[in-house]
Motif scaffolding. Structure first.
Motif, PDB file in Angstrom:
ATOM      1  N   LEU A  79       9.008  -8.058   2.323  1.00 52.49           N
ATOM      2  CA  LEU A  79       8.901  -6.559   2.961  1.00 52.49           C
ATOM      3  C   LEU A  79       7.449  -6.239   2.165  1.00 52.49           C
ATOM      4  N   LEU A 137      12.445   0.368  -2.362  1.00 50.29           N
ATOM      5  CA  LEU A 137      13.317  -0.679  -1.956  1.00 50.29           C
ATOM      6  C   LEU A 137      14.155  -0.901  -3.387  1.00 50.29           C
ATOM      7  N   MET A 194       4.123  -5.309   4.152  1.00 52.88           N
ATOM      8  CA  MET A 194       3.650  -3.993   4.012  1.00 52.88           C
ATOM      9  C   MET A 194       1.933  -3.957   3.592  1.00 52.88           C
ATOM     10  N   LEU A 207       4.908   1.135  -1.246  1.00 54.81           N
ATOM     11  CA  LEU A 207       6.067   0.507  -1.459  1.00 54.81           C
ATOM     12  C   LEU A 207       6.472   0.486  -3.275  1.00 54.81           C
ATOM     13  N   VAL A 233       8.278   4.032   0.437  1.00 55.43           N
ATOM     14  CA  VAL A 233       9.489   3.200   0.714  1.00 55.43           C
ATOM     15  C   VAL A 233       9.864   2.749  -0.610  1.00 55.43           C
ATOM     16  N   VAL A 240      11.441   7.057   2.544  1.00 54.23           N
ATOM     17  CA  VAL A 240      12.495   6.288   2.999  1.00 54.23           C
ATOM     18  C   VAL A 240      12.938   5.195   1.759  1.00 54.23           C
ATOM     19  N   TYR A 273      12.827  -1.361   8.525  1.00 51.56           N
ATOM     20  CA  TYR A 273      11.630  -0.964   8.158  1.00 51.56           C
ATOM     21  C   TYR A 273      10.629  -0.895   9.440  1.00 51.56           C
ATOM     22  N   LEU A 298      15.890   2.261   0.726  1.00 53.09           N
ATOM     23  CA  LEU A 298      16.568   1.082   1.005  1.00 53.09           C
ATOM     24  C   LEU A 298      17.184   0.356  -0.054  1.00 53.09           C
ATOM     25  N   SER A 333      11.923   1.953  11.750  1.00 48.53           N
ATOM     26  CA  SER A 333      11.455   3.351  11.278  1.00 48.53           C
ATOM     27  C   SER A 333       9.984   3.578  11.493  1.00 48.53           C
ATOM     28  N   ARG A 334       9.106   2.509  11.374  1.00 46.72           N
ATOM     29  CA  ARG A 334       7.863   2.792  11.701  1.00 46.72           C
ATOM     30  C   ARG A 334       7.424   3.089  13.046  1.00 46.72           C
ATOM     31  N   ASP A 387       1.132   2.652   3.752  1.00 40.57           N
ATOM     32  CA  ASP A 387       2.600   2.837   3.349  1.00 40.57           C
ATOM     33  C   ASP A 387       2.518   2.491   1.707  1.00 40.57           C
TER      34      ASP A 387
END
Length: 245
Positions: free
Chosen positions: A84, A60, A88, A97, A58, A147, A237, A149, A240-241, A95
């Motif tokens: 976020l 961001l 996570m 980030l 991800v 992903v 988020y 964002l 999507s998970r 995941d």
């Protein structure tokens, strides 16, 4: 690209799934008849379907331009990114980030760096550079679901010059800035990344740009109030998970 499911589908530009050789050759024979050599056409190719991946990479991307603080959006943006990141790290440690802050230029940020960062008076919203860094993060995790964002309150007004790598700002936005940003959007789309944009404020130019990017990348556009930003981003988020599961 995930575990093989046993099904296949026609190849599309940008696919990274392995080719289904048997079905590809079968389509070619059905199209052209049994002959040697078998001559392949683009429409003959099929790829193996794969299950969606359980982990995510991800990126961001958060707007650090001065308008974010002048319009009261700086605090909610920071709280959202930190929330976020904490979610996570504690619930989904598999995941990956990467927080990317962007003003006239973009830069990767740790939680601690984001908490300490202060707005600069320098003008510029360099989404192109932010998306380029996002793509690098995704490529470092090729086995994860990609992903991206984006949280912003202004249309792109800066981009990196392809010759010297310097960031150039101009208002109103130059065609070169928009084109450079769209090229990064297209690169992410070819990588099959999910690209969702969270637009703060009611700027008409930003709305047109964000709507066009969402349609081009098959992503989604959200227009939350600043106080609701965290709920929107975290919920997106988690949705999507859930789809990946």
């Amino acid at each position: 690209s995930g575990e093989v499911s046993g099904a296949s589908r026609p190849w599309e530009y940008g696919d990274e799934q392995p080719l289904d050789v048997v079905r590809t050759l079968t389509r070619a024979v059905r199209r052209a008849g049994p002959s040697v050599p078998v001559r392949l056409a683009v429409e003959d190719f099929e790829v193996v379907e794969t299950e969606r991946r359980a982990s995510a990479a991800v990126a961001l991307c958060v707007d650090l331009s001065y308008s974010m603080i002048s319009q009261g959006r700086w605090g909610p943006m920071k709280q959202t990114a930190l929330a976020l990141s904490h979610l996570m790290a504690t619930r989904f440690p598999q995941d990956a980030l990467q927080i990317i802050g962007f003003g006239r230029e973009a830069m990767p940020l740790t939680q601690q760096e984001l908490a300490a960062v202060e707005p600069e008076m320098e003008q510029g919203t360099n989404l192109q550079h932010a998306l380029r860094l996002a793509g690098r993060h995704l490529r470092r995790h090729p086995d994860a679901e990609p992903v991206v964002l984006v949280v912003t309150d202004g249309e792109p007004t800066a981009h990196l010059d392809p010759d010297d790598g310097q960031a150039y700002f101009h208002w109103p936005p130059l065609p070169e800035t928009i084109e450079a940003t769209i090229r990064e959007v297209d690169r992410l789309a070819r990588y099959r990344a999910t690209l969702n944009l969270f637009m703060l404020g009611d700027d008409a130019g930003l709305r047109r740009f964000v709507d066009a990017v969402a349609r081009r990348s098959k992503g989604r556009m959200f227009t939350p109030d600043p106080d609701d930003l965290g709920e929107y981003v975290v919920s997106d988020y988690l949705r999507s998970r859930q789809r990946r599961r």
